[in-house]
Motif scaffolding. Sequence first.
Motif, PDB file in Angstrom:
ATOM      1  N   THR A  63       0.830  -1.197   0.000  1.00 19.09           N
ATOM      2  CA  THR A  63       0.000   0.000   0.000  1.00 19.09           C
ATOM      3  C   THR A  63       0.865   1.248   0.000  1.00 19.09           C
ATOM      4  OG1 THR A  63      -1.664  -1.157   1.277  1.00 19.09           O
ATOM      5  CG2 THR A  63      -1.790   1.214   1.293  1.00 19.09           C
ATOM      6  N   THR A  64       0.420   2.273  -0.704  1.00 20.36           N
ATOM      7  CA  THR A  64       1.091   3.565  -0.699  1.00 20.36           C
ATOM      8  C   THR A  64       0.200   4.566   0.022  1.00 20.36           C
ATOM      9  OG1 THR A  64       2.118   3.091  -2.818  1.00 20.36           O
ATOM     10  CG2 THR A  64       2.052   5.383  -2.151  1.00 20.36           C
ATOM     11  N   CYS A  65       0.816   5.358   0.872  1.00 22.17           N
ATOM     12  CA  CYS A  65       0.086   6.390   1.612  1.00 22.17           C
ATOM     13  C   CYS A  65       0.760   7.727   1.353  1.00 22.17           C
ATOM     14  CB  CYS A  65       0.063   6.074   3.110  1.00 22.17           C
ATOM     15  SG  CYS A  65      -0.689   4.501   3.502  1.00 22.17           S
ATOM     16  N   ARG A  66       0.619   8.255   0.172  1.00 21.71           N
ATOM     17  CA  ARG A  66       1.254   9.528  -0.186  1.00 21.71           C
ATOM     18  C   ARG A  66       0.693  10.649   0.648  1.00 21.71           C
ATOM     19  NH1 ARG A  66       0.952   8.829  -6.565  1.00 21.71           N
ATOM     20  NH2 ARG A  66       2.569   7.254  -6.732  1.00 21.71           N
ATOM     21  N   GLY A  67       1.583  11.526   1.064  1.00 26.56           N
ATOM     22  CA  GLY A  67       1.167  12.683   1.821  1.00 26.56           C
ATOM     23  C   GLY A  67       0.965  12.424   3.303  1.00 26.56           C
ATOM     24  N   THR A  68       1.068  11.176   3.705  1.00 28.04           N
ATOM     25  CA  THR A  68       0.936  10.845   5.122  1.00 28.04           C
ATOM     26  C   THR A  68       2.292  11.030   5.779  1.00 28.04           C
ATOM     27  OG1 THR A  68      -0.758   9.237   4.582  1.00 28.04           O
ATOM     28  CG2 THR A  68       0.251   9.045   6.756  1.00 28.04           C
ATOM     29  N   ARG A  69       2.309  11.723   6.917  1.00 27.67           N
ATOM     30  CA  ARG A  69       3.580  11.933   7.607  1.00 27.67           C
ATOM     31  C   ARG A  69       4.210  10.608   7.977  1.00 27.67           C
ATOM     32  NH1 ARG A  69       2.742  15.586  12.668  1.00 27.67           N
ATOM     33  NH2 ARG A  69       2.734  13.458  13.343  1.00 27.67           N
ATOM     34  N   ARG A  70       5.512  10.540   7.826  1.00 29.93           N
ATOM     35  CA  ARG A  70       6.243   9.338   8.211  1.00 29.93           C
ATOM     36  C   ARG A  70       6.312   9.268   9.739  1.00 29.93           C
ATOM     37  NH1 ARG A  70      12.483   7.946   7.084  1.00 29.93           N
ATOM     38  NH2 ARG A  70      12.366   5.839   7.877  1.00 29.93           N
ATOM     39  N   ARG A  71       6.025   8.122  10.261  1.00 27.94           N
ATOM     40  CA  ARG A  71       6.087   7.924  11.706  1.00 27.94           C
ATOM     41  C   ARG A  71       7.499   7.542  12.096  1.00 27.94           C
ATOM     42  NH1 ARG A  71       0.930   7.880  13.626  1.00 27.94           N
ATOM     43  NH2 ARG A  71      -0.689   7.244  12.200  1.00 27.94           N
ATOM     44  N   THR A  72       7.919   7.973  13.271  1.00 30.18           N
ATOM     45  CA  THR A  72       9.267   7.654  13.721  1.00 30.18           C
ATOM     46  C   THR A  72       9.324   6.301  14.404  1.00 30.18           C
ATOM     47  OG1 THR A  72       8.872   8.852  15.771  1.00 30.18           O
ATOM     48  CG2 THR A  72       9.937  10.063  13.978  1.00 30.18           C
ATOM     49  N   ARG A  73       8.182   5.816  14.874  1.00 29.35           N
ATOM     50  CA  ARG A  73       8.120   4.491  15.487  1.00 29.35           C
ATOM     51  C   ARG A  73       6.986   3.701  14.847  1.00 29.35           C
ATOM     52  NH1 ARG A  73       7.686   5.468  21.721  1.00 29.35           N
ATOM     53  NH2 ARG A  73       7.187   7.585  21.189  1.00 29.35           N
ATOM     54  N   PRO A  74       7.160   2.380  14.717  1.00 32.41           N
ATOM     55  CA  PRO A  74       6.096   1.565  14.124  1.00 32.41           C
ATOM     56  C   PRO A  74       4.808   1.654  14.945  1.00 32.41           C
ATOM     57  CG  PRO A  74       8.108   0.286  14.416  1.00 32.41           C
ATOM     58  CD  PRO A  74       8.312   1.596  15.099  1.00 32.41           C
ATOM     59  N   ILE A  75       3.690   1.607  14.253  1.00 32.93           N
ATOM     60  CA  ILE A  75       2.380   1.621  14.892  1.00 32.93           C
ATOM     61  C   ILE A  75       1.743   0.254  14.693  1.00 32.93           C
ATOM     62  CG2 ILE A  75       0.083   2.673  14.896  1.00 32.93           C
ATOM     63  CD1 ILE A  75       2.276   4.551  15.872  1.00 32.93           C
ATOM     64  N   CYS A  76       1.233  -0.314  15.754  1.00 33.87           N
ATOM     65  CA  CYS A  76       0.561  -1.611  15.699  1.00 33.87           C
ATOM     66  C   CYS A  76      -0.766  -1.442  14.965  1.00 33.87           C
ATOM     67  CB  CYS A  76       0.335  -2.134  17.112  1.00 33.87           C
ATOM     68  SG  CYS A  76      -0.610  -3.678  17.145  1.00 33.87           S
ATOM     69  N   SER A  77      -0.992  -2.252  13.927  1.00 34.70           N
ATOM     70  CA  SER A  77      -2.227  -2.123  13.156  1.00 34.70           C
ATOM     71  C   SER A  77      -3.450  -2.660  13.900  1.00 34.70           C
ATOM     72  CB  SER A  77      -2.084  -2.854  11.819  1.00 34.70           C
ATOM     73  OG  SER A  77      -1.876  -4.224  12.040  1.00 34.70           O
ATOM     74  N   CYS A  78      -3.242  -3.480  14.921  1.00 36.31           N
ATOM     75  CA  CYS A  78      -4.412  -4.040  15.611  1.00 36.31           C
ATOM     76  C   CYS A  78      -4.885  -3.150  16.757  1.00 36.31           C
ATOM     77  CB  CYS A  78      -4.125  -5.449  16.110  1.00 36.31           C
ATOM     78  SG  CYS A  78      -2.780  -5.551  17.285  1.00 36.31           S
ATOM     79  N   CYS A  79      -3.975  -2.440  17.431  1.00 37.92           N
ATOM     80  CA  CYS A  79      -4.415  -1.649  18.574  1.00 37.92           C
ATOM     81  C   CYS A  79      -4.028  -0.166  18.489  1.00 37.92           C
ATOM     82  CB  CYS A  79      -3.875  -2.242  19.881  1.00 37.92           C
ATOM     83  SG  CYS A  79      -2.090  -2.190  20.025  1.00 37.92           S
ATOM     84  N   GLY A  80      -3.217   0.203  17.483  1.00 38.04           N
ATOM     85  CA  GLY A  80      -2.896   1.603  17.274  1.00 38.04           C
ATOM     86  C   GLY A  80      -1.830   2.181  18.203  1.00 38.04           C
ATOM     87  N   THR A  81      -1.175   1.343  18.988  1.00 38.49           N
ATOM     88  CA  THR A  81      -0.126   1.839  19.885  1.00 38.49           C
ATOM     89  C   THR A  81       1.215   1.806  19.181  1.00 38.49           C
ATOM     90  OG1 THR A  81       0.260  -0.345  20.836  1.00 38.49           O
ATOM     91  CG2 THR A  81      -1.357   1.060  21.946  1.00 38.49           C
ATOM     92  N   SER A  82       2.130   2.662  19.611  1.00 35.66           N
ATOM     93  CA  SER A  82       3.465   2.674  19.007  1.00 35.66           C
ATOM     94  C   SER A  82       4.413   1.790  19.808  1.00 35.66           C
ATOM     95  CB  SER A  82       4.003   4.092  18.936  1.00 35.66           C
ATOM     96  OG  SER A  82       4.159   4.626  20.226  1.00 35.66           O
ATOM     97  N   SER A  83       5.372   1.257  19.087  1.00 37.56           N
ATOM     98  CA  SER A  83       6.384   0.403  19.697  1.00 37.56           C
ATOM     99  C   SER A  83       7.449   1.268  20.350  1.00 37.56           C
ATOM    100  CB  SER A  83       7.015  -0.472  18.606  1.00 37.56           C
ATOM    101  OG  SER A  83       8.163  -1.104  19.100  1.00 37.56           O
TER     102      SER A  83
END
Length: 85
Positions: A63-83
Motif C-alpha cells: 500500500t502507498t500512503c502519499r502525503g501521510t507523515r512518516r512515523r518515527t516508530r512503528p504503529i501496531c495495526s491491531c491496537c494503534g499503539t506505538s512500539s
Amino acid sequence: MGEASRRVIESQEARLLTFPPGEPPEDGLSDAAVRWLRKARATSVALLPVVVDGRAVALATTTTCRGTRRRTRPICSCCGTSSSR
C-alpha cells in the motif's frame, strides 16, 4: 477477502488500485481492508499473486500512503499503539 483479491488469484495477474487519499473503493476489497486504508489515508493498493507450479498459493499486497507523515516508530495495526523499539 474482497472481489478484487479473488480476481487477482483466479487470473494470476497483478492489479494496481489507485484512489484519492483515504477513499479506497468499497466494492472490491474486504470491509477490514477498506477501514484500514481509510484510516491510513492510503492512495493505492497493489495486489500480487504468488504463483508456484502454475497455481496461485498466496496473495501479497502493498500500500502507498502519499502525503501521510512518516512515523518515527512503528504503529501496531491491531491496537494503534506505538512500539518503544
